[in-house]
Scaffold this motif. Structure first.
Motif, PDB file in Angstrom:
ATOM      1  N   GLY A  64       0.822  -1.215   0.000  1.00 25.72           N
ATOM      2  CA  GLY A  64       0.000   0.000   0.000  1.00 25.72           C
ATOM      3  C   GLY A  64       0.849   1.255   0.000  1.00 25.72           C
ATOM      4  O   GLY A  64       0.520   2.254  -0.653  1.00 25.72           O
ATOM      5  N   ALA A  65       1.963   1.205   0.728  1.00 21.90           N
ATOM      6  CA  ALA A  65       2.866   2.351   0.756  1.00 21.90           C
ATOM      7  C   ALA A  65       3.450   2.612  -0.624  1.00 21.90           C
ATOM      8  O   ALA A  65       3.520   3.755  -1.086  1.00 21.90           O
ATOM      9  CB  ALA A  65       3.979   2.109   1.772  1.00 21.90           C
ATOM     10  N   GLN A  66       3.838   1.535  -1.327  1.00 16.10           N
ATOM     11  CA  GLN A  66       4.379   1.689  -2.674  1.00 16.10           C
ATOM     12  C   GLN A  66       3.337   2.232  -3.638  1.00 16.10           C
ATOM     13  O   GLN A  66       3.653   3.041  -4.514  1.00 16.10           O
ATOM     14  CB  GLN A  66       4.893   0.334  -3.176  1.00 16.10           C
ATOM     15  CG  GLN A  66       6.212  -0.102  -2.562  1.00 16.10           C
ATOM     16  CD  GLN A  66       7.336   0.819  -3.003  1.00 16.10           C
ATOM     17  OE1 GLN A  66       7.861   1.588  -2.185  1.00 16.10           O
ATOM     18  NE2 GLN A  66       7.720   0.760  -4.254  1.00 16.10           N
ATOM     19  N   ALA A  67       2.107   1.798  -3.478  1.00 16.93           N
ATOM     20  CA  ALA A  67       1.037   2.278  -4.357  1.00 16.93           C
ATOM     21  C   ALA A  67       0.825   3.774  -4.191  1.00 16.93           C
ATOM     22  O   ALA A  67       0.613   4.507  -5.166  1.00 16.93           O
ATOM     23  CB  ALA A  67      -0.252   1.515  -4.073  1.00 16.93           C
ATOM     24  N   GLN A  68       0.892   4.260  -2.952  1.00 18.10           N
ATOM     25  CA  GLN A  68       0.727   5.694  -2.712  1.00 18.10           C
ATOM     26  C   GLN A  68       1.932   6.476  -3.229  1.00 18.10           C
ATOM     27  O   GLN A  68       1.776   7.558  -3.799  1.00 18.10           O
ATOM     28  CB  GLN A  68       0.536   5.950  -1.213  1.00 18.10           C
ATOM     29  CG  GLN A  68      -0.798   5.475  -0.656  1.00 18.10           C
ATOM     30  CD  GLN A  68      -1.978   6.223  -1.266  1.00 18.10           C
ATOM     31  OE1 GLN A  68      -1.856   7.388  -1.648  1.00 18.10           O
ATOM     32  NE2 GLN A  68      -3.113   5.544  -1.362  1.00 18.10           N
ATOM     33  N   LEU A  69       3.130   5.932  -3.048  1.00 20.37           N
ATOM     34  CA  LEU A  69       4.314   6.611  -3.557  1.00 20.37           C
ATOM     35  C   LEU A  69       4.281   6.755  -5.073  1.00 20.37           C
ATOM     36  O   LEU A  69       4.724   7.761  -5.632  1.00 20.37           O
ATOM     37  CB  LEU A  69       5.580   5.838  -3.157  1.00 20.37           C
ATOM     38  CG  LEU A  69       6.173   6.103  -1.776  1.00 20.37           C
ATOM     39  CD1 LEU A  69       7.440   5.296  -1.591  1.00 20.37           C
ATOM     40  CD2 LEU A  69       6.446   7.580  -1.576  1.00 20.37           C
ATOM     41  N   ALA A  70       3.748   5.723  -5.737  1.00 24.61           N
ATOM     42  CA  ALA A  70       3.690   5.753  -7.198  1.00 24.61           C
ATOM     43  C   ALA A  70       2.802   6.871  -7.711  1.00 24.61           C
ATOM     44  O   ALA A  70       2.959   7.325  -8.848  1.00 24.61           O
ATOM     45  CB  ALA A  70       3.182   4.411  -7.722  1.00 24.61           C
ATOM     46  N   GLN A  71       1.883   7.345  -6.885  1.00 19.31           N
ATOM     47  CA  GLN A  71       0.976   8.419  -7.305  1.00 19.31           C
ATOM     48  C   GLN A  71       1.522   9.809  -6.979  1.00 19.31           C
ATOM     49  O   GLN A  71       0.946  10.814  -7.384  1.00 19.31           O
ATOM     50  CB  GLN A  71      -0.379   8.245  -6.604  1.00 19.31           C
ATOM     51  CG  GLN A  71      -1.087   6.953  -6.935  1.00 19.31           C
ATOM     52  CD  GLN A  71      -2.426   6.851  -6.223  1.00 19.31           C
ATOM     53  OE1 GLN A  71      -3.264   7.753  -6.300  1.00 19.31           O
ATOM     54  NE2 GLN A  71      -2.642   5.740  -5.522  1.00 19.31           N
ATOM     55  N   SER A  72       2.613   9.850  -6.243  1.00 17.89           N
ATOM     56  CA  SER A  72       3.169  11.132  -5.828  1.00 17.89           C
ATOM     57  C   SER A  72       4.153  11.665  -6.863  1.00 17.89           C
ATOM     58  O   SER A  72       4.955  10.905  -7.421  1.00 17.89           O
ATOM     59  CB  SER A  72       3.863  10.988  -4.471  1.00 17.89           C
ATOM     60  OG  SER A  72       4.521  12.190  -4.120  1.00 17.89           O
TER      61      SER A  72
END
Length: 219
Positions: A64-72
């Motif tokens: 989940g952390a990686q998924a959010q980082l990918a959107q930043s």
């Protein structure tokens, strides 16, 4: 539309000091526009996705952390991604601190120029006033008792013009610098907190995260 005839009159009255102050004001405006564009492009102060990524990482949800980082699109996203994938590597903390420091140093480019303008502009204006007052009182001395007071007053207000211009350049520069420095200081605090959160999460080791190249193209 710029009234160039009015500018020419001001330059003629204030002399080279006013011309120098005008150049300094143009430099200040240019740096300000550049810094606003830079802060907007690097998403300074906009950390919604990063905050969600940190929360997920703290809860043990690496994917989940990686998924959010990918959107930043924040400049901090690649650094946090490296931290997540190298949290167990020896010496990674020092390396990440250095990378974050370099990124923050780029945000501070141009600050020295704004600080110089804020400090030098009023002194330069005062210098022009002193020179103008010297000329005014020289005219008073040469005229003797027949000097028209209105002429002396005219010379004095022209001399004071440079001080006014110097303050008009210095005050906005000082305010802009203070605002930019406050934004950068908040970024520094957030970056430090983010790195410490990734390297020392509250939960146990997060779940296995996705491919380390997931952020390529989102930097």
């Amino acid at each position: 539309m710029i009234d160039f005839s009015a500018l020419g009159s001001i330059f003629e009255l204030g002399g080279p000091v006013v011309a120098i102050l005008f150049v300094m004001s143009v430099l200040t405006l240019s740096v300000t526009i550049y810094k606003l564009w830079q802060f907007s492009t690097l998403r300074v102060g906009r950390h919604s996705h990063l905050s969600q990524a940190l929360q997920a990482w703290d809860n043990g949800d690496g994917a989940g952390a990686q998924a959010q980082l990918a959107q930043s699109r924040s400049y901090l996203a690649p650094i946090l991604d490296s931290a997540m994938h190298g949290a167990d590597r020896h010496g990674i903390e020092a390396r990440l601190d250095a990378e974050a420091g370099m990124a923050l140093a780029r945000l501070e480019r141009g600050f020295r120029l704004l600080d110089t303008v804020a400090q030098i502009a009023p002194l330069l204006g005062l210098f022009g006033t002193v020179l103008g007052m010297i000329d005014a009182f020289q005219g008073l001395q040469e005229g003797g008792a027949s000097v028209d007071p209105s002429l002396l007053a005219g010379g004095i207000w022209v001399a004071l013009l440079t001080t006014a211009v110097g303050l008009a350049v210095a005050m906005p520069s000082s305010m802009i610098l203070a605002w930019l420095e406050s934004r950068t200081a908040r970024e520094r605090v957030f970056a430090d907190m983010a790195l410490r959160t990734v390297l020392v999460p509250e939960s146990a080791a997060p779940q296995e995260i996705s491919d380390p190249h997931v952020l390529q193209g989102h930097a």
